[in-house]
Write a protein that holds these residues in place. Structure first.
Motif, short mmCIF file in Angstrom:
data_model
loop_
_atom_site.label_atom_id
_atom_site.label_comp_id
_atom_site.label_asym_id
_atom_site.label_seq_id
_atom_site.Cartn_x
_atom_site.Cartn_y
_atom_site.Cartn_z
N LYS A 47 -26.65 3.08 -74.33
CA LYS A 47 -25.41 2.31 -74.44
C LYS A 47 -25.64 0.96 -75.14
O LYS A 47 -24.76 0.43 -75.81
CB LYS A 47 -24.81 2.10 -73.05
CG LYS A 47 -23.39 1.62 -73.05
CD LYS A 47 -22.87 1.74 -71.63
CE LYS A 47 -21.63 0.94 -71.45
NZ LYS A 47 -21.80 -0.49 -71.55
N LEU A 51 -25.76 4.33 -79.02
CA LEU A 51 -24.46 4.84 -78.56
C LEU A 51 -23.60 3.74 -77.95
O LEU A 51 -22.85 3.98 -76.99
CB LEU A 51 -24.67 5.99 -77.56
CG LEU A 51 -25.31 7.26 -78.15
CD1 LEU A 51 -25.61 8.27 -77.06
CD2 LEU A 51 -24.41 7.87 -79.21
N GLU A 53 -20.91 2.39 -78.89
CA GLU A 53 -19.47 2.67 -78.95
C GLU A 53 -19.09 3.99 -78.27
O GLU A 53 -17.92 4.38 -78.29
CB GLU A 53 -19.01 2.71 -80.41
CG GLU A 53 -19.21 1.40 -81.14
CD GLU A 53 -18.44 0.24 -80.51
OE1 GLU A 53 -17.28 0.43 -80.14
OE2 GLU A 53 -19.04 -0.86 -80.37
N LYS A 54 -20.06 4.67 -77.69
CA LYS A 54 -19.80 5.97 -77.08
C LYS A 54 -20.43 6.05 -75.69
O LYS A 54 -21.40 6.78 -75.48
CB LYS A 54 -20.33 7.09 -77.97
CG LYS A 54 -19.65 7.12 -79.32
CD LYS A 54 -20.15 8.26 -80.15
CE LYS A 54 -19.41 8.27 -81.48
NZ LYS A 54 -19.69 9.46 -82.24
N THR A 57 -20.74 9.67 -74.09
CA THR A 57 -21.84 10.44 -74.67
C THR A 57 -23.17 9.95 -74.12
O THR A 57 -24.04 10.77 -73.76
CB THR A 57 -21.82 10.33 -76.21
OG1 THR A 57 -20.54 10.77 -76.68
CG2 THR A 57 -22.91 11.17 -76.84
N THR A 106 -19.32 11.92 -64.56
CA THR A 106 -18.68 11.11 -65.61
C THR A 106 -17.21 10.82 -65.34
O THR A 106 -16.64 9.92 -65.97
CB THR A 106 -18.82 11.77 -66.99
OG1 THR A 106 -18.28 13.08 -66.92
CG2 THR A 106 -20.26 11.81 -67.45
N ARG A 113 -12.69 3.56 -67.83
CA ARG A 113 -12.52 3.17 -69.23
C ARG A 113 -11.14 3.51 -69.79
O ARG A 113 -10.52 2.70 -70.46
CB ARG A 113 -13.57 3.89 -70.11
CG ARG A 113 -14.92 3.22 -70.17
CD ARG A 113 -14.80 1.99 -71.06
NE ARG A 113 -16.06 1.30 -71.18
CZ ARG A 113 -16.70 1.13 -72.31
NH1 ARG A 113 -16.22 1.60 -73.43
NH2 ARG A 113 -17.81 0.45 -72.35
N TYR A 114 -10.66 4.74 -69.53
CA TYR A 114 -9.52 5.24 -70.27
C TYR A 114 -8.21 5.31 -69.49
O TYR A 114 -7.14 5.35 -70.09
CB TYR A 114 -9.86 6.60 -70.88
CG TYR A 114 -11.10 6.48 -71.75
CD1 TYR A 114 -11.11 5.65 -72.87
CD2 TYR A 114 -12.27 7.12 -71.41
CE1 TYR A 114 -12.25 5.50 -73.65
CE2 TYR A 114 -13.42 6.98 -72.19
CZ TYR A 114 -13.40 6.17 -73.29
OH TYR A 114 -14.53 6.01 -74.06
#
Length: 174
Positions: A47, A51, A53-54, A57, A106, A113-114
């Motif tokens: 992170k 990665l 920005e992901k 993943t 996850t 986050r979303y």
């Protein structure tokens, strides 16, 4: 004297009896702690680098690396006397259960986050990082471990005492 026997000898009664009675769960928790460290290190490194920005993943890759280590440690230590399946079938079930566990692990991070929008620019970078850590490394790991404990005993290593049985006169080892 093995490390486990040394640790057991240091535990006062009646806690020693509880530790011996729940040795499988304690071993599973120790394996979980070890793989949590692996998962956390891989997640934070990915992170913070390739990665950035992901994060989802990065989390999935971290969990997969930790899962490979987990299979070896759980099979050979936590559930060493359990089994009942051919090795390839056992391994396939372990990785299927672990794959479902990835979704369980996850989910809290994805919600943070979303759905809750705990990400930059809606919140500060510090808030985002704390939310990622709490949701991904604490809540996700606890939910995933609870699921995996149940599923491993139920589906992957269903039968007790079928491998490397302890002799009748010996005290069970942790």
């Amino acid at each position: 004297m093995s490390v486990v026997e040394t640790v057991l000898a240091a535990i006062p009664q009646p806690y020693r009896s509880v530790a011996v009675k729940h040795r499988e769960l304690l071993k599973f928790a120790l394996v979980g702690g070890t793989t949590w460290i692996i998962d956390t290190a891989v997640f934070l490194v990915l992170k913070a680098t390739v990665l950035a920005e992901k994060p989802i993943t990065a989390k999935i890759i971290a969990v997969l690396v930790a899962t490979i280590v987990s299979y070896v440690l759980n099979r050979e230590w936590s559930f060493r006397t359990r089994g009942g399946r051919e090795r390839h079938h056992e391994a396939a079930l372990f990785f299927i259960v672990s794959g479902i566990g990835v979704a369980v692990y996850t989910a809290p991070l994805a919600v943070s986050r979303y759905l809750l929008l705990l990400r930059v620019p809606e919140v500060s970078l510090l808030t985002q990082e704390i939310a990622d850590f709490v949701s991904g490394q604490i809540l996700g790991v606890l939910a995933g471990m609870a699921f995996r404990w149940w599923a491993f005993r139920r589906f992957v290593f269903p039968d007790e005492g079928v491998r490397r049985q302890v002799s009748a006169g010996a005290e069970p080892r942790l």
